[in-house]
Design a protein around this motif. Structure first.
Motif, mmCIF file in Angstrom:
data_model
loop_
_atom_site.group_PDB
_atom_site.id
_atom_site.type_symbol
_atom_site.label_atom_id
_atom_site.label_comp_id
_atom_site.label_asym_id
_atom_site.label_seq_id
_atom_site.Cartn_x
_atom_site.Cartn_y
_atom_site.Cartn_z
ATOM 1 N N ASP A 1 4.693 3.827 5.782
ATOM 2 C CA ASP A 1 4.128 2.581 5.241
ATOM 3 C C ASP A 1 3.512 1.735 6.350
ATOM 4 N N VAL B 1 0.064 3.244 7.336
ATOM 5 C CA VAL B 1 -0.959 2.914 6.337
ATOM 6 C C VAL B 1 -1.386 1.462 6.490
ATOM 7 N N LYS B 2 -0.422 0.580 6.676
ATOM 8 C CA LYS B 2 -0.729 -0.847 6.819
ATOM 9 C C LYS B 2 -1.634 -1.090 8.028
ATOM 10 N N LEU C 1 -3.671 1.100 9.469
ATOM 11 C CA LEU C 1 -4.996 1.670 9.204
ATOM 12 C C LEU C 1 -5.853 0.691 8.406
ATOM 13 N N SER D 1 -10.895 4.436 10.050
ATOM 14 C CA SER D 1 -10.220 3.909 8.862
ATOM 15 C C SER D 1 -11.212 3.602 7.741
ATOM 16 N N ALA E 1 -7.604 5.883 0.610
ATOM 17 C CA ALA E 1 -6.190 5.502 0.583
ATOM 18 C C ALA E 1 -5.311 6.748 0.537
ATOM 19 N N GLU E 2 -5.772 7.764 -0.173
ATOM 20 C CA GLU E 2 -5.017 9.015 -0.261
ATOM 21 C C GLU E 2 -4.973 9.726 1.089
ATOM 22 N N MET F 1 -5.080 8.290 4.015
ATOM 23 C CA MET F 1 -4.163 7.512 4.847
ATOM 24 C C MET F 1 -2.719 7.851 4.533
ATOM 25 N N ARG F 2 -2.394 7.914 3.249
ATOM 26 C CA ARG F 2 -1.013 8.205 2.855
ATOM 27 C C ARG F 2 -0.604 9.613 3.297
ATOM 28 N N ALA G 1 -0.081 9.604 7.095
ATOM 29 C CA ALA G 1 1.138 8.842 7.389
ATOM 30 C C ALA G 1 2.387 9.642 7.034
#
Length: 226
Positions: free
Chosen positions: A166, A169-170, A172, A191, A196-197, A199-200, A203
């Motif tokens: 988490d 992701v934050k 990024l 970034s 978003a996918e 990044m997750r 991570a």
């Protein structure tokens, strides 16, 4: 009753001794307080005594490169890191001395690296591919090129292995806002071109990435459990 003044003097002296005991001080604006003392009595509230935070709101500092920690603490002191959580939790460290910054960085960089946290295998596999090779058709460079094949970081480039997913992701998302993390400006185009996918997934891979272990040929390797 005749002993009352003497008792008052004794109590006063004891009180002054307690208040001025620098080894038990939570004052972050006193240059006489050792960085290690600040780490154990102040930083540990959010980042853990050994730099392994419990809450993903706060990054794991254990085994981060010393140069990276010095650079970030310097930016916090100068209020150059302007993302909301930096302002909320770290801008109060504006009085740190150069010596305290060096001592804090030395302390946390010498802590054992955090353990990996297993994640969803398919998501981790996708994240591994992005981390190792990037996303060429979207101009996303391989993360490993700067952060290392084992996510260990180097110099002012942070360690990512074992970090809270988490939190990654934050950060990024923070990189998308120019100026909030000035030293992170090279990360903005990366970034910006990640979904978003994406990044997750990256991570999740990094959170599950264990610390390197010595191989039989003397080199460091990192393996994920199947």
């Amino acid at each position: 009753m005749k002993q009352t003044p003497r008792l008052i003097v004794i109590v006063t002296l004891l009180g002054e001794t307690g208040c001025h005991n620098l080894e038990r001080s939570r004052s972050v604006d006193d240059p006489a307080v050792a960085g290690r003392t600040i780490a154990l009595q102040v930083c540990s509230n959010c980042h853990g005594v050994n730099g392994v935070s419990v809450s993903p709101m706060f990054p794991k500092l254990a085994a981060q490169p010393r140069e990276y920690l010095v650079a970030q603490l310097t930016d916090f002191r100068a209020h150059r890191r302007a993302d909301p959580n930096a302002q909320k939790f770290m801008w109060g460290f504006r009085h740190l001395s150069e010596a305290q910054i060096e001592q804090l960085a030395t302390y946390f960089s010498s802590r054992p690296p955090p353990r990996a946290t297993l994640g969803n295998s398919p998501v981790v596999d996708v994240g591994r591919a992005i981390y190792m090779t990037g996303i060429p058709n979207r101009s996303v460079a391989a993360c490993s090129a700067c952060h290392g094949a084992n996510g260990e970081g180097l110099g002012e480039t942070p360690r990512l292995a074992g970090q809270h997913a988490d939190y990654i992701v934050k950060q990024l998302m923070v990189f998308r806002h120019s100026g909030q993390r000035p030293r992170g400006d090279p990360m903005k185009p990366v970034s910006d071109n990640m979904s978003a996918e994406d990044m997750r997934s990256v991570a999740a891979f990094l959170q599950a990435l264990p610390a390197p272990s010595a191989s039989t040929d003397g080199h460091s390797t990192a393996r994920l459990s199947p």
